[in-house]
Motif scaffolding. Sequence first.
Motif, PDB file in Angstrom:
ATOM      1  N   GLU A  54       0.846  -1.190   0.000  1.00  0.00           N
ATOM      2  CA  GLU A  54       0.000   0.000   0.000  1.00  0.00           C
ATOM      3  C   GLU A  54       0.883   1.243   0.000  1.00  0.00           C
ATOM      4  OE1 GLU A  54      -3.241   0.119   2.791  1.00  0.00           O
ATOM      5  OE2 GLU A  54      -3.544  -2.052   2.603  1.00  0.00           O
ATOM      6  N   ILE A  55       0.505   2.208  -0.816  1.00  0.00           N
ATOM      7  CA  ILE A  55       1.303   3.430  -0.941  1.00  0.00           C
ATOM      8  C   ILE A  55       1.010   4.364   0.236  1.00  0.00           C
ATOM      9  CG2 ILE A  55      -0.297   4.867  -2.272  1.00  0.00           C
ATOM     10  CD1 ILE A  55       2.208   5.438  -4.111  1.00  0.00           C
ATOM     11  N   SER A  56       1.971   5.167   0.568  1.00  0.00           N
ATOM     12  CA  SER A  56       1.797   6.164   1.620  1.00  0.00           C
ATOM     13  C   SER A  56       2.120   7.533   1.039  1.00  0.00           C
ATOM     14  CB  SER A  56       2.743   5.859   2.787  1.00  0.00           C
ATOM     15  OG  SER A  56       2.678   6.894   3.737  1.00  0.00           O
ATOM     16  N   ALA A  57       1.355   8.528   1.431  1.00  0.00           N
ATOM     17  CA  ALA A  57       1.556   9.887   0.922  1.00  0.00           C
ATOM     18  C   ALA A  57       2.327  10.763   1.902  1.00  0.00           C
ATOM     19  CB  ALA A  57       0.204  10.524   0.616  1.00  0.00           C
ATOM     20  N   ASP A  58       2.917  10.155   2.936  1.00  0.00           N
ATOM     21  CA  ASP A  58       3.577  10.981   3.953  1.00  0.00           C
ATOM     22  C   ASP A  58       5.002  11.406   3.589  1.00  0.00           C
ATOM     23  OD1 ASP A  58       4.691   8.472   4.254  1.00  0.00           O
ATOM     24  OD2 ASP A  58       4.532   8.439   6.433  1.00  0.00           O
ATOM     25  N   LYS A  59       5.593  10.828   2.539  1.00  0.00           N
ATOM     26  CA  LYS A  59       6.944  11.222   2.127  1.00  0.00           C
ATOM     27  C   LYS A  59       7.007  11.226   0.606  1.00  0.00           C
ATOM     28  CE  LYS A  59       9.265   9.433   6.202  1.00  0.00           C
ATOM     29  NZ  LYS A  59      10.043   8.335   6.738  1.00  0.00           N
ATOM     30  N   LEU A  60       6.591  12.336   0.016  1.00  0.00           N
ATOM     31  CA  LEU A  60       6.619  12.495  -1.435  1.00  0.00           C
ATOM     32  C   LEU A  60       7.513  13.671  -1.799  1.00  0.00           C
ATOM     33  CD1 LEU A  60       2.815  12.069  -2.232  1.00  0.00           C
ATOM     34  CD2 LEU A  60       4.617  10.368  -2.535  1.00  0.00           C
ATOM     35  N   ASN A 105       4.808  15.996   3.193  1.00  0.00           N
ATOM     36  CA  ASN A 105       3.859  15.046   3.738  1.00  0.00           C
ATOM     37  C   ASN A 105       2.477  15.420   3.202  1.00  0.00           C
ATOM     38  OD1 ASN A 105       2.076  13.508   5.219  1.00  0.00           O
ATOM     39  ND2 ASN A 105       2.985  13.978   7.201  1.00  0.00           N
ATOM     40  N   LEU A 106       1.965  14.619   2.258  1.00  0.00           N
ATOM     41  CA  LEU A 106       0.643  14.891   1.682  1.00  0.00           C
ATOM     42  C   LEU A 106      -0.428  13.965   2.249  1.00  0.00           C
ATOM     43  CD1 LEU A 106       1.395  15.608  -2.086  1.00  0.00           C
ATOM     44  CD2 LEU A 106       1.018  17.210  -0.231  1.00  0.00           C
ATOM     45  N   SER A 107      -0.190  13.425   3.455  1.00  0.00           N
ATOM     46  CA  SER A 107      -1.234  12.609   4.077  1.00  0.00           C
ATOM     47  C   SER A 107      -2.415  13.485   4.494  1.00  0.00           C
ATOM     48  CB  SER A 107      -0.686  11.827   5.266  1.00  0.00           C
ATOM     49  OG  SER A 107      -0.166  12.701   6.245  1.00  0.00           O
ATOM     50  N   LYS A 108      -2.183  14.796   4.552  1.00  0.00           N
ATOM     51  CA  LYS A 108      -3.244  15.786   4.775  1.00  0.00           C
ATOM     52  C   LYS A 108      -3.078  16.870   3.717  1.00  0.00           C
ATOM     53  CE  LYS A 108      -3.422  15.028   9.731  1.00  0.00           C
ATOM     54  NZ  LYS A 108      -3.080  15.538  11.041  1.00  0.00           N
ATOM     55  N   PRO A 109      -4.163  17.542   3.326  1.00  0.00           N
ATOM     56  CA  PRO A 109      -4.044  18.609   2.324  1.00  0.00           C
ATOM     57  C   PRO A 109      -3.095  19.720   2.784  1.00  0.00           C
ATOM     58  CG  PRO A 109      -6.348  18.033   2.685  1.00  0.00           C
ATOM     59  CD  PRO A 109      -5.549  17.318   3.743  1.00  0.00           C
ATOM     60  N   ILE A 110      -2.403  20.311   1.819  1.00  0.00           N
ATOM     61  CA  ILE A 110      -1.476  21.408   2.096  1.00  0.00           C
ATOM     62  C   ILE A 110      -1.920  22.638   1.322  1.00  0.00           C
ATOM     63  CG2 ILE A 110       0.887  22.245   1.723  1.00  0.00           C
ATOM     64  CD1 ILE A 110       1.889  19.472   2.232  1.00  0.00           C
ATOM     65  N   ASP A 111      -1.978  23.786   2.021  1.00  0.00           N
ATOM     66  CA  ASP A 111      -2.283  25.055   1.369  1.00  0.00           C
ATOM     67  C   ASP A 111      -1.016  25.585   0.719  1.00  0.00           C
ATOM     68  OD1 ASP A 111      -5.000  25.173   2.181  1.00  0.00           O
ATOM     69  OD2 ASP A 111      -4.379  25.887   4.158  1.00  0.00           O
ATOM     70  N   LEU A 112      -1.100  25.873  -0.601  1.00  0.00           N
ATOM     71  CA  LEU A 112       0.038  26.435  -1.328  1.00  0.00           C
ATOM     72  C   LEU A 112      -0.253  27.872  -1.699  1.00  0.00           C
ATOM     73  CD1 LEU A 112       1.036  23.726  -3.991  1.00  0.00           C
ATOM     74  CD2 LEU A 112       2.161  24.229  -1.828  1.00  0.00           C
ATOM     75  N   GLU A 113       0.759  28.731  -1.558  1.00  0.00           N
ATOM     76  CA  GLU A 113       0.687  30.107  -2.043  1.00  0.00           C
ATOM     77  C   GLU A 113       1.693  30.244  -3.165  1.00  0.00           C
ATOM     78  OE1 GLU A 113       1.378  33.068   0.914  1.00  0.00           O
ATOM     79  OE2 GLU A 113      -0.400  32.535   2.074  1.00  0.00           O
ATOM     80  N   VAL A 114       1.213  30.596  -4.353  1.00  0.00           N
ATOM     81  CA  VAL A 114       2.087  30.788  -5.502  1.00  0.00           C
ATOM     82  C   VAL A 114       2.114  32.286  -5.780  1.00  0.00           C
ATOM     83  CG1 VAL A 114       2.552  30.143  -7.895  1.00  0.00           C
ATOM     84  CG2 VAL A 114       1.369  28.533  -6.381  1.00  0.00           C
ATOM     85  N   SER A 115       3.296  32.900  -5.626  1.00  0.00           N
ATOM     86  CA  SER A 115       3.438  34.359  -5.743  1.00  0.00           C
ATOM     87  C   SER A 115       4.186  34.730  -7.016  1.00  0.00           C
ATOM     88  CB  SER A 115       4.188  34.926  -4.542  1.00  0.00           C
ATOM     89  OG  SER A 115       3.515  34.612  -3.348  1.00  0.00           O
ATOM     90  N   ALA A 116       3.583  35.624  -7.811  1.00  0.00           N
ATOM     91  CA  ALA A 116       4.237  36.164  -9.002  1.00  0.00           C
ATOM     92  C   ALA A 116       5.272  37.191  -8.564  1.00  0.00           C
ATOM     93  CB  ALA A 116       3.203  36.801  -9.927  1.00  0.00           C
TER      94      ALA A 116
END
Length: 191
Positions: free
Chosen positions: A66-72, A92-103
Amino acid sequence: SLLFLLVCCACQQPDDFERSTNNTISSIQATLADGKGLFTAEGEAPYGDTIRIVLPYYFPEESDNEISADKLIVSAVLPNSTTVFPKLGLMNLSKPIDLEVSASNGTVRHHVLVADIRKSDKAEILGFKLNEAGLEGTISASEKKIYIQGFLEDVKAQTATVKLSPHATIYPDPSVVRDYSEPIEYTVTAH
């Protein structure tokens, strides 16, 4: 005279340049921490509010691991002078992560990065053999049929060995003796 020339050049003001408003992620992908696998985002750029990186339930797909999303390791293609917070890399993507992409002009776009672990939707018969007669079936995926060449009396009491898509199941059980001189219908169910 040489000194005077350098002083004049040093005092010159740089031209103003227009900073970019581009803060669009062109593509985003992930690998396992050991560098194996290549998992991409669902859909195409420009991505909406939620970016889903699709992972298989098992990796490698044929295994029972089984794959794990905690170390990608997450990487993306971004415009020049664009920054992302938090920084991409080992995540660690086992929980959603908020990303801010700044120009480069300070314009910010928000995304939620999610690992979407999915069971396989593949339900195919990849190989078919009648065991006692030693006859290989020819599979026609477009017709959803398996053709066996042989004499009818050779296929009346047979068990079969079937190769399926990883983690798919088949019904009825091909290891039970059947009369293959008449059509038999199998149902293959994806994981």
